[in-house]
Write an enzyme that holds these catalytic residues in place. Structure first.
Site, mmCIF file in Angstrom:
data_model
loop_
_atom_site.group_PDB
_atom_site.id
_atom_site.type_symbol
_atom_site.label_atom_id
_atom_site.label_comp_id
_atom_site.label_asym_id
_atom_site.label_seq_id
_atom_site.Cartn_x
_atom_site.Cartn_y
_atom_site.Cartn_z
ATOM 1 C CG ASP A 1 36.869 31.902 40.580
ATOM 2 O OD1 ASP A 1 37.537 30.854 40.626
ATOM 3 O OD2 ASP A 1 37.128 32.905 41.278
ATOM 4 C CG ASP B 1 44.028 32.826 36.255
ATOM 5 O OD1 ASP B 1 43.885 31.806 36.944
ATOM 6 O OD2 ASP B 1 44.005 33.979 36.716
ATOM 7 C CD GLU C 1 42.778 31.772 42.660
ATOM 8 O OE1 GLU C 1 43.921 32.047 43.082
ATOM 9 O OE2 GLU C 1 42.239 32.396 41.727
#
Length: 493
Positions: free
Chosen positions: A128, A161, A195
């Site tokens: 995610d 990320d 997360e």
């Protein structure tokens, strides 16, 4: 007069003697702190399909896997699309490993080892991403979910990320599977799906599944600290920091309640006034700074690699700690390493200009240094605001800091070796991860949790993290793949 001169001379002599002794102590501490860097032999750079890997990551970015705590199915279609892309992109790995879906959308791959007695390891990443801040879309050089490849970079939300880490792991494993590699120890690849909103449905469920099967891990590696360039003053080499500790996460909701009323007759105490005063006190009376644990060990490790006054200061923290803390206090990223931070993030009160609201709510987020707890921070808030009319409630998903990982283990050495081999110009040191990661959910499965992302970053790059113009260098991405390959070879070869 002679007596006075004699006293003066004796005092001056004592001062000179004291300076000499102090200088000697400082110098002794500098010269006796030798380098702690592991010496490794040069190894050939593994061949990587750089352009093909960049294209696959580019395609992954187009799936808008934006997680939402209140609406966990918001990104369901995007997650299913991403997972289909993963299956199609890495067929050799999928033939070698067993795939499971946990908690609805999280992925757990088991690459079975040849030695059933060897403790397994786990490589973590998350699928995610965070959303784009409203109104900032126009500030992106490339559209945030186009996955553009331009100017030597892969652009878009998640490139860094954390799809970069996730796909780099899979790229390494795919090529190794094609080459016929079989790990000696079992390797778990655990890819959570939430997360960015605490990982309670994804990573926590994966960890619970492994625990129910009686799995104990030698070590866990998750996203984390980076290879920083030009950020550490006095260090002219890149610093590859391994997060052996992680801050805790505690969000508190403060609520002030009074009787609502007409704005023409305001009382001395209003809900907004009480809450504003409480928040101002929290900002004015922050928790104290500390140099301890992982941060102290980081300074000890970096000190011999530094030059000039910085080496002297870090080698003699018993004297220079106050000076160091004053310097760290000037910058948010450095201050976060030595303090449990206080961040005012949400304020809600009132809905009409001539009505005094009965309630004022504020949300305050704390990132806890190891040694602090949610209970100790709540006590600090209660005593600081000193107002019984303001209630304090805790937020779901709060966690105390997980245990600190020691650096004397074979697993830390294997990780440090892989970093030194993949990035021979970098200085390796332990450090403190100031954000929260999925790895904290695995604390019951292993004593060794590491948080490290093999990404080179300077001070300008740090602004892209969760920000605008997130991107990943194509060559840097190839080095990430090489790193994960080398880590698997070192740890499970």
């Amino acid at each position: 007069m002679r007596r006075f001169l004699k006293i003066f001379r004796n005092l001056a002599l004592l001062i000179v003697l004291g300076v000499v002794v102090l200088a000697g102590v400082l110098a002794f501490n500098v010269v006796t702190r030798g380098s702690r860097q592991m010496q490794v032999a040069a190894i050939p750079r593994a061949t990587v399909d750089t352009q093909g890997a960049a294209q696959r990551l580019s395609e992954a970015i187009r799936f808008q896997t934006i997680s939402n705590f209140l609406n966990p199915d918001q990104d369901a279609d995007a997650l299913r699309g991403l997972q289909a892309h993963i299956a199609a992109s890495f067929p050799a790995f999928h033939a070698a490993a067993r795939r499971e879906v946990i908690g609805g959308y999280s992925l757990l791959y088991t690459w079975e080892g040849t030695d059933p007695k060897a403790q397994p390891i786990a490589l973590l990443a998350h699928q995610d991403v965070v959303p784009i801040a409203p109104g900032t879309e126009k500030d992106w050089q490339q559209k945030p979910f186009d996955g553009a490849i331009a100017d030597g970079f892969i652009w878009g939300r998640g490139s860094w990320d954390d799809k970069g880490n996730l796909y780099a792991m899979l790229e390494a494993a795919e090529q190794m599977a094609k080459d016929g590699f079989r790990p000696k120890r079992t390797i778990y690849f655990a890819f959570g799906h939430d997360e960015e909103v605490a990982g309670t449905r994804g990573a926590k469920a994966i960890a619970a599944t492994l625990a129910a099967r009686g799995v104990k891990l030698d070590f866990v590696l998750d996203e984390g600290l980076l290879i920083t360039e030009g950020i550490m003053k006095g260090l002219d080499k890149p610093a590859a920091l391994i997060g052996v500790a992680e801050k805790g996460y505690s969000t508190l909701v403060l609520t002030a309640r009074t009787a609502p009323g007409h704005s023409s007759m305001p009382p001395r105490e209003t809900a907004i006034g009480m809450m504003s005063a409480a928040l101002a006190r929290l900002e004015d009376h922050r928790l104290p700074m500390h140099v301890r644990g992982a941060v102290a060990e980081m300074f000890d490790t970096l000190a011999p690699e530094m030059g000039g006054f910085n080496r002297v200061a870090l080698s003699n923290l018993w004297l220079f700690k106050p000076l160091l803390l004053r310097e760290f206090e000037k910058s948010g990223p450095t201050e976060a390493m030595v303090r449990t931070t206080t961040a005012l993030t949400i304020f809600n009160a009132g809905d009409k200009d001539n009505v005094l609201p009965g309630n004022a709510d504020a949300t305050v987020n704390f990132r806890l240094l190891p040694g602090d707890t949610e209970a100790s921070v709540t006590d600090h808030v209660r005593s600081t605001i000193a107002n019984p009319k303001i209630s304090i409630t805790t937020f779901p998903g709060n966690t105390d800091p997980p245990p600190v990982t020691g650096t004397a283990s074979k697993s830390y050495a294997a990780l440090a070796r892989a970093i030194r081999e993949a990035f021979p110009d970098a200085i390796v040191a332990p450090g403190l991860m100031i954000a929260a990661t999925d790895s904290r959910h695995y604390a019951g499965l292993t004593d060794n949790i590491f948080r490290f992302s093999p990404v080179r970053a300077n001070s300008d790059d740090l602004k892209r993290f969760h920000g605008t113009n997130e991107r990943l260098s194509i060559e840097g991405y190839a080095d990430m793949i090489r790193f994960y390959r080398r880590l698997i070879e070192n740890s499970a070869g």
